[in-house]
Design an enzyme around this catalytic site. Structure first.
Site, mmCIF file in Angstrom:
data_model
loop_
_atom_site.group_PDB
_atom_site.id
_atom_site.type_symbol
_atom_site.label_atom_id
_atom_site.label_comp_id
_atom_site.label_asym_id
_atom_site.label_seq_id
_atom_site.Cartn_x
_atom_site.Cartn_y
_atom_site.Cartn_z
ATOM 1 N N ARG A 102 34.020 45.879 67.599
ATOM 2 C CA ARG A 102 35.092 44.893 67.444
ATOM 3 C C ARG A 102 36.443 45.593 67.570
ATOM 4 N NH1 ARG A 102 36.182 39.443 67.714
ATOM 5 N NH2 ARG A 102 37.214 38.618 65.862
ATOM 6 N N THR A 406 34.397 33.677 75.462
ATOM 7 C CA THR A 406 33.481 34.699 74.944
ATOM 8 C C THR A 406 32.214 34.530 75.759
ATOM 9 O OG1 THR A 406 34.471 34.575 72.732
ATOM 10 C CG2 THR A 406 32.219 35.354 72.811
ATOM 11 N N THR A 424 33.806 39.545 73.957
ATOM 12 C CA THR A 424 34.911 38.590 74.043
ATOM 13 C C THR A 424 36.245 39.253 74.376
ATOM 14 O OG1 THR A 424 36.021 36.823 72.781
ATOM 15 C CG2 THR A 424 35.408 38.788 71.565
ATOM 16 N N ASN A 426 38.627 36.902 73.439
ATOM 17 C CA ASN A 426 39.071 35.774 72.627
ATOM 18 C C ASN A 426 39.339 34.538 73.472
ATOM 19 O OD1 ASN A 426 39.425 34.441 70.236
ATOM 20 N ND2 ASN A 426 41.605 34.820 70.154
ATOM 21 N N ASP A 448 42.349 36.105 65.923
ATOM 22 C CA ASP A 448 41.200 35.908 65.032
ATOM 23 C C ASP A 448 41.531 36.304 63.596
ATOM 24 O OD1 ASP A 448 39.385 34.630 66.623
ATOM 25 O OD2 ASP A 448 38.257 36.414 67.179
ATOM 26 N N SER A 479 33.365 35.077 64.701
ATOM 27 C CA SER A 479 32.255 34.132 64.526
ATOM 28 C C SER A 479 31.047 34.519 65.384
ATOM 29 C CB SER A 479 32.692 32.719 64.912
ATOM 30 O OG SER A 479 33.735 32.271 64.087
ATOM 31 N N GLY A 499 31.745 30.351 71.921
ATOM 32 C CA GLY A 499 32.168 29.047 71.405
ATOM 33 C C GLY A 499 33.045 29.099 70.167
ATOM 34 N N GLY A 500 33.689 30.249 69.874
ATOM 35 C CA GLY A 500 34.506 30.322 68.665
ATOM 36 C C GLY A 500 33.628 30.000 67.459
HETATM 37 N N1 GLY Z 1 37.043 35.782 69.421
HETATM 38 C C1 GLY Z 1 36.113 34.869 68.905
HETATM 39 C C2 GLY Z 1 35.330 35.422 67.784
HETATM 40 O O1 GLY Z 1 35.179 36.624 67.696
HETATM 41 O O2 GLY Z 1 34.873 34.690 66.956
#
Ligand code: GLY
Length: 597
Positions: A102, A406, A424, A426, A448, A479, A499-500
């Site tokens: 991340r 994503t 992702t 984002n 985020d 998410s 999908g967020g």
């Molecule tokens: N960028 C979307 C997520 O990581 O949830």
């Protein structure tokens, strides 16, 4: 001999996995069968890149890394070198590793950087301040080095070829470019438009060949010189220099100090099956297991897939888990996250007891921006204090770039290795910035984070107490929910989606449709979706949910909102327990590919 209660439950579960007799199911093509292995991805060329690795004797990790690099070329609006991701890796030995690649907030970032005077109110989403430290490459290199069998040059070869030689864009790619153009960002970021859009005079149409020579050169340099050229060399310096020139804070030292983290997965148990998913800084695994624990106390199967009775219970469980997301979750290296309490069965029992079996339940979980008090009862942690959520700043509201930014892919091999990866940048094309001369599209993962307590981000997500506030070096709450399901220690399912926040509900529904409602992998992800994330308090449903079911949900008190378009893009593999066949399914909402061998 009569079966014991537990044995009977296991028989019912097994029947649910195998049965095809259940009535309420969407029309879907049969899953694709692989006898030895499977790659399922949201883009066809990338799936083929992974398959090529398996067929060349590579393992699932080799195939996953090849697929990941290729997706960064063929879906540059969703993921790539400028972004980050999570890899959930299961080795044939049974060991499961959650590899966290991340992005991190730059050292120059600060808690109030997006609410400071003079800062544009979309600065967390667009432009240089939105860029968190790009990190995906570090995770891919670590996965390959520790668990793969092939060289970086071998697994990057398909991506380099796709970038250098180009590929004809698909109808979905066209739709994405049209959507991005409609935001006006093509004018604001002409360097990105010059690469990603057809030249003036040519329409955005399927078949136009996207060639990315600068990205090919960047990938070649990484393949030849290793990831150091990106994190500690000239590519990293070019990224930082460009972001700073535009007024951002990302520095070369942020890239140099970036480290992926090997974490323990979140583990749950649902109707006798083991569920492993991604831990914080993802909210996905915790929320997924929490929802499954709540739902385990209901007999869902007799209620029927897609009935108002089952949707009601599932949606209420989503609401509870998302309330806890808002109250408790963040980067565990910066805040204390009560993961063990949130995924405990006795906590789920308490939450279940607060649900009304037939009615939507408002208090104490709903949060209303106009409410004076926020009353979220925690997992035995007591009533949460009232946060101060007056930032004096107008929130930019949900993004018109949400929903498609994503990507997820799933891989299995003959030895029993499996990888679920969600990656992702984002929102579509991330920050909008392409670093000159590199072809790298930079993320906008800073959105985020919560820019201020209770101020919704692009996905409408809020953070009640600042557990997800910006801090230097911190990872924004995600998410992304790459997930594995095991039965008696054997791999049964690999799943995930973009999908967020809808990622979490999409993965939940894929599991429930398979485990409880007996659907095959294709049917499970074709079925109409619904989503409830506590704030805003509405039950979002796809138009495929029948009108009488929508009405019945309204009568139960839900604020039903029919979405203008369908969402997510689940990519799933189910291993048939009898034959060992790998059954792959790609989401019919997008134009991906499941390929086995
Ligand atoms: N960028 C979307 C997520 O990581 O949830």
């Amino acid at each position: 001999m009569r079966p014991t209660g537990r044995a009977l439950a296991l028989i019912l579960v097994a029947a649910a996995w195998l049965s095809s007799s259940f009535a309420a199911r969407a029309a879907a093509p049969a899953p694709v069968v692989g006898l030895h292995g499977m790659v399922v991805a949201a883009e066809r060329n990338a799936a083929q890149a992974g398959l090529a690795m398996l067929q060349a004797g590579g393992n699932a990790i080799d195939a996953a890394v090849a697929t990941s690099f290729a997706l960064g070329v063929t879906e540059p609006y969703h993921s790539g070198l400028g972004g980050g991701g999570f890899l959930l890796i299961r080795l044939a030995s049974g060991e499961v590793i959650a590899l966290d690649a991340r992005e991190t907030a730059p050292a120059g970032a600060s808690r109030d950087m997006f609410v400071a005077d003079g800062v544009a109110n979309d600065a967390s989403r667009t432009g240089p301040l939105a860029v968190a430290t790009p990190s995906l490459l570090a995770g891919l290199a670590l996965a390959l080095e520790r668990y793969g069998t092939k060289s970086l040059a071998e697994v990057m070869a398909p991506a380099i070829e796709l970038a250098a030689g180009g590929f004809p864009i698909s109808l979905r790619h066209v739709r994405v470019l049209e959507a991005w153009k409609a935001t006006g960002l093509a004018e604001r970021f002409p360097e990105t438009a010059a690469i990603q859009l057809p030249p003036a005079g040519l329409p955005i149409a399927p078949g136009w060949k996207l060639v990315q020579p600068q990205l090919a050169a960047t990938l070649r340099a990484i393949a030849r010189e290793g990831p150091d050229v990106f994190f500690r060399g000239r590519i990293g310096r070019a990224i930082a220099a460009d972001v700073q020139r535009r007024g951002g804070v990302l520095a070369a030292s942020d890239l140099a100090s970036y480290r992926p983290i090997l974490r323990e997965p979140v583990r749950g148990n649902y109707r006798g099956l083991e569920v492993l998913s991604f831990p914080p800084p993802s909210s996905g695994g915790v929320a997924l297991v929490e929802m499954l624990n709540i739902l385990e106390g209901f007999e869902l199967r007799p209620l029927g897939a897609g009935s108002s009775a089952s949707i009601h219970r599932i949606a209420e469980s989503m609401k509870l888990a998302f309330a806890d997301r808002a109250a408790y979750l963040g980067d565990p290296d910066f805040v204390t996250v009560p993961t063990a309490q949130l995924v405990a069965k006795d906590y789920a029992a308490k939450l279940r007891a607060r649900m009304l079996p037939s009615r939507w339940h408002r208090a104490p979980w709903t949060w209303d921006r106009d409410e004076v008090a926020i009353r979220v009862a925690g997992p035995g942690l007591g009533e949460l204090p009232l946060p101060d959520h007056d930032t004096g700043r107008e929130a930019p509201g949900p993004s018109d770039r949400q929903g498609g930014s994503t990507t997820h892919f799933s891989v299995t091999d003959a030895a029993g290795n499996a990888v679920a990866t969600t990656q992702t940048v984002n929102l579509l094309f991330g920050s909008g910035i392409t670093v000159p001369g590199t072809g790298i599209v930079l993320n906008d993962e800073m959105d985020d984070f919560s820019v201020a307590p209770n101020q919704p981000n692009a996905f409408g997500l809020v953070d009640v107490h600042g557990t997800n506030a910006v801090a230097p070096g911190k990872r924004p709450l995600s998410s992304m929910t790459p997930t594995l399901v095991l039965e008696n220690g054997k791999l049964r399912m690999v799943a995930g989606s973009p999908g967020g926040p809808r990622i979490i509900s999409t993965v939940l529904l894929a599991l429930l449709n398979t485990i409880d409602f007996g659907m095959d992998a294709s049917e499970a992800i074709a079925a109409p979706r619904f989503h409830q994330q506590w704030a805003p308090d509405e039950l979002s449903i796809e138009a495929g949910v029948p009108a009488d079911v929508q009405d019945a949900l309204r009568r139960r008190g839900h604020r039903v909102k029919v979405a203008e378009r369908n969402w997510s893009s689940a990519q799933v593999i189910v291993i048939d327990p009898k034959t060992g066949w790998h059954l792959g399914a790609t989401d019919p909402r997008t134009d991906g590919l499941a390929v086995g061998y």
